[in-house]
Design a protein around this motif. Structure first.
Motif, PDB file in Angstrom:
ATOM      1  N   SER A 119       1.408  -1.682   0.040  1.00  0.00           N
ATOM      2  CA  SER A 119       0.036  -0.445  -0.253  1.00  0.00           C
ATOM      3  C   SER A 119       1.117   1.261  -0.759  1.00  0.00           C
ATOM      4  O   SER A 119       2.288   1.535   0.424  1.00  0.00           O
ATOM      5  N   VAL A 120       0.401   2.445  -0.335  1.00  0.00           N
ATOM      6  CA  VAL A 120       0.831   4.058  -0.793  1.00  0.00           C
ATOM      7  C   VAL A 120       0.889   4.718   1.057  1.00  0.00           C
ATOM      8  O   VAL A 120       1.685   5.433   1.010  1.00  0.00           O
ATOM      9  N   ILE A 121      -0.015   3.698   2.063  1.00  0.00           N
ATOM     10  CA  ILE A 121       0.255   4.371   3.749  1.00  0.00           C
ATOM     11  C   ILE A 121      -0.468   3.718   4.179  1.00  0.00           C
ATOM     12  O   ILE A 121      -1.161   2.270   3.595  1.00  0.00           O
ATOM     13  N   SER A 122      -0.468   3.663   5.111  1.00  0.00           N
ATOM     14  CA  SER A 122      -1.022   2.445   6.676  1.00  0.00           C
ATOM     15  C   SER A 122      -1.971   2.211   6.635  1.00  0.00           C
ATOM     16  O   SER A 122      -2.845   3.636   6.067  1.00  0.00           O
ATOM     17  N   PRO A 123      -3.382   1.335   6.762  1.00  0.00           N
ATOM     18  CA  PRO A 123      -4.956   1.940   6.532  1.00  0.00           C
ATOM     19  C   PRO A 123      -5.042   3.018   7.391  1.00  0.00           C
ATOM     20  O   PRO A 123      -5.552   3.936   7.902  1.00  0.00           O
ATOM     21  N   GLU A 124      -4.496   2.592   8.924  1.00  0.00           N
ATOM     22  CA  GLU A 124      -4.317   3.940  10.129  1.00  0.00           C
ATOM     23  C   GLU A 124      -4.144   5.080   9.558  1.00  0.00           C
ATOM     24  O   GLU A 124      -4.971   6.402  10.299  1.00  0.00           O
ATOM     25  N   ASP A 133      -9.756   9.852  11.827  1.00  0.00           N
ATOM     26  CA  ASP A 133     -10.160   8.383  12.741  1.00  0.00           C
ATOM     27  C   ASP A 133      -9.899   7.121  12.616  1.00  0.00           C
ATOM     28  O   ASP A 133     -10.098   6.614  11.436  1.00  0.00           O
ATOM     29  N   THR A 134      -8.695   6.935  13.423  1.00  0.00           N
ATOM     30  CA  THR A 134      -7.877   5.658  13.196  1.00  0.00           C
ATOM     31  C   THR A 134      -8.708   4.673  13.016  1.00  0.00           C
ATOM     32  O   THR A 134      -8.924   3.784  13.189  1.00  0.00           O
ATOM     33  N   THR A 135      -9.808   4.714  13.855  1.00  0.00           N
ATOM     34  CA  THR A 135     -10.633   3.114  14.318  1.00  0.00           C
ATOM     35  C   THR A 135     -10.982   2.762  12.980  1.00  0.00           C
ATOM     36  O   THR A 135     -11.811   1.792  12.786  1.00  0.00           O
ATOM     37  N   ARG A 136     -11.487   3.916  11.449  1.00  0.00           N
ATOM     38  CA  ARG A 136     -11.868   3.596  10.740  1.00  0.00           C
ATOM     39  C   ARG A 136     -10.660   3.286   8.871  1.00  0.00           C
ATOM     40  O   ARG A 136     -10.588   2.866   8.154  1.00  0.00           O
ATOM     41  N   SER A 137      -9.730   1.775   9.981  1.00  0.00           N
ATOM     42  CA  SER A 137      -8.167   1.959   9.452  1.00  0.00           C
ATOM     43  C   SER A 137      -8.973   0.742   8.907  1.00  0.00           C
ATOM     44  O   SER A 137      -9.015   0.586   7.562  1.00  0.00           O
ATOM     45  N   LYS A 138     -10.776  -0.063   8.725  1.00  0.00           N
ATOM     46  CA  LYS A 138     -10.541  -1.471   8.246  1.00  0.00           C
ATOM     47  C   LYS A 138     -11.094  -0.582   6.891  1.00  0.00           C
ATOM     48  O   LYS A 138     -11.366  -1.441   5.721  1.00  0.00           O
ATOM     49  N   ASP A 139     -12.651   0.123   7.014  1.00  0.00           N
ATOM     50  CA  ASP A 139     -12.789   1.022   6.311  1.00  0.00           C
ATOM     51  C   ASP A 139     -11.415   1.500   5.079  1.00  0.00           C
ATOM     52  O   ASP A 139     -12.016   1.501   3.931  1.00  0.00           O
ATOM     53  N   ALA A 141      -8.682   0.343   4.192  1.00  0.00           N
ATOM     54  CA  ALA A 141      -8.008  -1.115   3.977  1.00  0.00           C
ATOM     55  C   ALA A 141      -8.758  -1.368   2.280  1.00  0.00           C
ATOM     56  O   ALA A 141      -8.100  -1.747   1.738  1.00  0.00           O
ATOM     57  N   THR A 142     -10.123  -1.454   2.944  1.00  0.00           N
ATOM     58  CA  THR A 142     -11.348  -2.186   1.928  1.00  0.00           C
ATOM     59  C   THR A 142     -10.847  -1.054   0.658  1.00  0.00           C
ATOM     60  O   THR A 142     -11.046  -1.746   0.004  1.00  0.00           O
ATOM     61  N   ILE A 146      -5.524  -3.186  -0.662  1.00  0.00           N
ATOM     62  CA  ILE A 146      -4.166  -3.236  -0.931  1.00  0.00           C
ATOM     63  C   ILE A 146      -3.532  -5.541  -0.407  1.00  0.00           C
ATOM     64  O   ILE A 146      -2.288  -5.791   0.170  1.00  0.00           O
ATOM     65  N   THR A 147      -4.661  -5.881  -1.306  1.00  0.00           N
ATOM     66  CA  THR A 147      -4.878  -6.816  -0.598  1.00  0.00           C
ATOM     67  C   THR A 147      -3.711  -7.723  -2.471  1.00  0.00           C
ATOM     68  O   THR A 147      -3.792  -7.003  -3.285  1.00  0.00           O
ATOM     69  N   ALA A 148      -2.824  -9.337  -2.043  1.00  0.00           N
ATOM     70  CA  ALA A 148      -3.276  -9.582  -3.062  1.00  0.00           C
ATOM     71  C   ALA A 148      -3.914  -9.764  -4.070  1.00  0.00           C
ATOM     72  O   ALA A 148      -3.499  -9.804  -5.603  1.00  0.00           O
ATOM     73  N   GLN A 149      -4.610 -10.247  -3.902  1.00  0.00           N
ATOM     74  CA  GLN A 149      -5.772 -10.547  -5.449  1.00  0.00           C
ATOM     75  C   GLN A 149      -5.978  -8.905  -5.513  1.00  0.00           C
ATOM     76  O   GLN A 149      -6.669  -8.712  -7.147  1.00  0.00           O
ATOM     77  N   ASP A 150      -6.770  -8.547  -4.657  1.00  0.00           N
ATOM     78  CA  ASP A 150      -7.178  -6.548  -5.913  1.00  0.00           C
ATOM     79  C   ASP A 150      -6.433  -5.654  -7.163  1.00  0.00           C
ATOM     80  O   ASP A 150      -6.191  -5.773  -7.698  1.00  0.00           O
TER      81      ASP A 150
END
Length: 212
Positions: A119-124, A133-139, A141-142, A146-150
């Motif tokens: 990824s270009v930056i961490s999800p956080e 809002d670092t608690t939205r890191s899952k959003d 990341a999605t 950032i996954t190999a498949q994507d």
């Protein structure tokens, strides 16, 4: 590598507290990138392929690293990757974060382990910038994909190395063997190709995003 000379550059995070502290948790300082540039120049001089193993959350962000020219060192390392006359292969074996990864991963072929991220930056960090809002890191990341498949689907990487259920650490020997087989096949293809590797690399990166 399997009887053939190669130049190898890698980032190591460590496996326990002591080794992680020793290796700076995989975050490279400017001196590390300048060392990488020297190795790339040696690979070019002796006409041997370059293999890089990427596992970093990003380059070291400390004040001292900035004072010693961290951004300049990353830029020069990335430029050296692009200028190589010899073929280069990069494998993201865990985490490929931002310029810290790109500095040694701007290769003719880029592979990832199945459960690695790139990824270009961490999800956080992205969540902090976009939503404060670092608690939205899952959003984040999605949306960042950032996954190999994507990344394979978007043609950012060239192949995925399968991992066993639970990750590579469950069966490291098989993952190492599979990674080695893919590298060996690529090196064989490169050896028999009449290719301008600089031009191939240039076209590879210029093509990214054109068809999205």
């Amino acid at each position: 590598f399997r009887g053939e000379p190669v130049a190898v550059i890698g980032q190591e995070k460590g496996s326990d507290t002591a080794s992680r502290l020793k290796h700076n948790f995989g975050s490279v300082r400017p001196e590390g990138y300048r060392k990488a540039v020297r190795l790339m120049e040696l690979a070019d001089r002796f006409k041997i392929p370059l293999l890089t193993l990427v596992d970093t959350a990003g380059a070291y962000p400390g004040v001292g690293a900035e004072e010693r020219g961290q951004a300049e060192a990353i830029a020069r390392s990335t430029s050296a990757c692009l200028a190589l006359k010899v073929p280069s292969i990069s494998v993201v074996i865990g985490e490929g974060g931002s310029g810290g990864a790109i500095a040694i991963a701007t290769a003719n072929r880029v592979y990832m382990l199945e459960h690695a991220i790139y990824s270009v930056i961490s999800p956080e960090g992205a969540a902090s910038i976009l939503w404060r809002d670092t608690t939205r890191s899952k959003d984040a990341a999605t949306n960042m994909k950032i996954t190999a498949q994507d990344l394979y689907e978007m043609k950012i990487i060239d192949a995925i190395v399968p991992e066993p259920l639970g990750g590579a650490h469950r069966a490291p020997e098989s993952v190492i063997a599979a990674t080695g087989d893919l590298i060996a096949k690529t090196m064989k293809d490169f050896a028999g190709a009449n290719t301008d590797f600089r031009e191939q690399r240039r076209e590879k990166y210029l093509a990214m995003g054109r068809s999205l």
